[in-house]
Scaffold this active site. Structure first.
Site, PDB file in Angstrom:
ATOM      1  N   HIS A  12     -22.726  85.462 -27.394  1.00  9.16           N
ATOM      2  CA  HIS A  12     -21.325  85.591 -27.008  1.00  9.16           C
ATOM      3  C   HIS A  12     -21.060  84.887 -25.686  1.00  9.16           C
ATOM      4  O   HIS A  12     -21.666  85.248 -24.666  1.00  9.16           O
ATOM      5  CB  HIS A  12     -20.995  87.078 -26.892  1.00  9.16           C
ATOM      6  N   HIS A  53     -12.785  81.374 -20.963  1.00 12.89           N
ATOM      7  CA  HIS A  53     -12.240  82.505 -21.721  1.00 12.89           C
ATOM      8  C   HIS A  53     -10.804  82.861 -21.327  1.00 12.89           C
ATOM      9  O   HIS A  53      -9.908  82.881 -22.157  1.00 12.89           O
ATOM     10  CB  HIS A  53     -13.139  83.733 -21.532  1.00 12.89           C
TER      11      HIS A  53
HETATM   12  O1  G3P Z   1     -15.084  86.077 -31.044  1.00  9.49           O
HETATM   13  C1  G3P Z   1     -15.499  87.338 -30.651  1.00  9.49           C
HETATM   14  C2  G3P Z   1     -15.023  87.657 -29.256  1.00  9.49           C
HETATM   15  O2  G3P Z   1     -15.371  86.612 -28.420  1.00  9.49           O
HETATM   16  C3  G3P Z   1     -13.552  87.911 -29.170  1.00  9.49           C
HETATM   17  O3  G3P Z   1     -13.163  88.492 -27.980  1.00  9.49           O
HETATM   18  O4  G3P Z   1     -12.201  88.499 -25.722  1.00  9.49           O
HETATM   19  O5  G3P Z   1     -14.598  88.020 -26.011  1.00  9.49           O
HETATM   20  O6  G3P Z   1     -12.899  86.338 -26.687  1.00  9.49           O
HETATM   21  P1  G3P Z   1     -13.221  87.791 -26.541  1.00  9.49           P
HETATM   22 CA    CA Z   2     -14.375  84.735 -27.515  1.00  6.94          CA
END
Ligand code: G3P
Ligand code: CA
Length: 238
Positions: A12, A53
């Site tokens: 992630h 992000h």
């Molecule tokens: O794609 C999964 C996750 O990354 C979505 O939430 O806020 O971490 O971009 P976020």
């Molecule tokens: Ca994400």
């Protein structure tokens, strides 16, 4: 590696728990820990896709203000952690082995069209996702054969209908939404289920037992190829 395995580990934002998120250092760390794929977030600025992000730079860099309020030149001068820069999409792809899959999450308006215009194609497994269903639909209209996935943070009664409308490969849902019946219903509708953000090995195993196709984790050292085998990784349980 890639999307061919039984249970997929997505790093992630790279390995966000172990290195500055969405930086080349983070992606390299995730690859070193044996992930099947990395997930990252893109914004379109001056027609280029950059990997960050938030819609502001404050949390993850030494700058201030909205991403969209800066030029590319200014954004590229910022420190995204440990001297890392905010990378361009192409730089991320270039730093990854071809067998490492990617999940590109569309964050800003225009990012879907920009991605379609520079679609990486090739051998790499690529999944495109977004919470912004209009942006994802824009992308889908230009790239009909790409894998795509709607993202859901809150339960909606039409999650599977949305997935069908997009001809989605998967639905990508927050951990608190995941349960056995949702996974089964998605399977019946022809979609896989991916779950974010799962940093606990026991939870990953439970999800796998329900038929979840994969998880996004900040700590691939906990929930990684080693985790799938059931042993503990040497770089600990941070
Ligand atoms: O794609 C999964 C996750 O990354 C979505 O939430 O806020 O971490 O971009 P976020
Ligand atoms: Ca994400």
């Amino acid at each position: 590696m890639g999307f061919g395995g039984n249970f997929l580990i997505f790093g992630h934002r790279g390995a966000a728990g172990l290195a500055p998120e969405n930086t080349l250092a983070s992606f390299r760390r995730a690859v070193a820990l044996g992930v099947d794929a990395v997930e990252f977030d893109v914004h379109c600025v001056q027609g280029r896709l950059i990997v960050i992000h938030d819609d502001a730079v404050d949390r993850t860099t030494n700058g201030r203000g909205k991403v969209a309020g800066h030029t590319l030149a200014t954004l590229r001068r910022l420190d995204a952690g440990g001297g890392e820069r905010i990378p361009f999409l192409e730089e991320v792809l270039a730093c990854l082995p071809p067998q490492t899959g990617v999940n590109i999450e569309l964050k800003s308006q225009g990012s879907g069209a920009a991605l379609a215009a520079c679609w990486p194609g090739g051998e790499r497994d690529v999944l495109v996702s977004s919470f912004d269903l209009a942006e994802l639909a824009n992308f889908r209209r230009s790239c009909r054969h790409a894998r795509c996935a709607p993202l859901f943070h809150r339960r909606r009664s039409d999650m599977l209908a949305v997935a069908r409308g997009l001809n989605a490969w998967s639905i990508n849902v927050a951990d608190h939404l995941a349960n056995r019946s949702l996974v089964r219903a998605a399977q019946a509708a022809g979609a896989l289920t991916l779950v974010y953000t799962v940093n606990d090995l026991a939870r990953a195993r439970q999800l796998a037992a329900w038929g979840v196709k994969g998880v996004f984790t900040d700590y691939p050292n906990r929930v990684s190829a080693g985790g799938r085998r059931g042993d503990r990784q040497s770089d600990g349980q941070r």
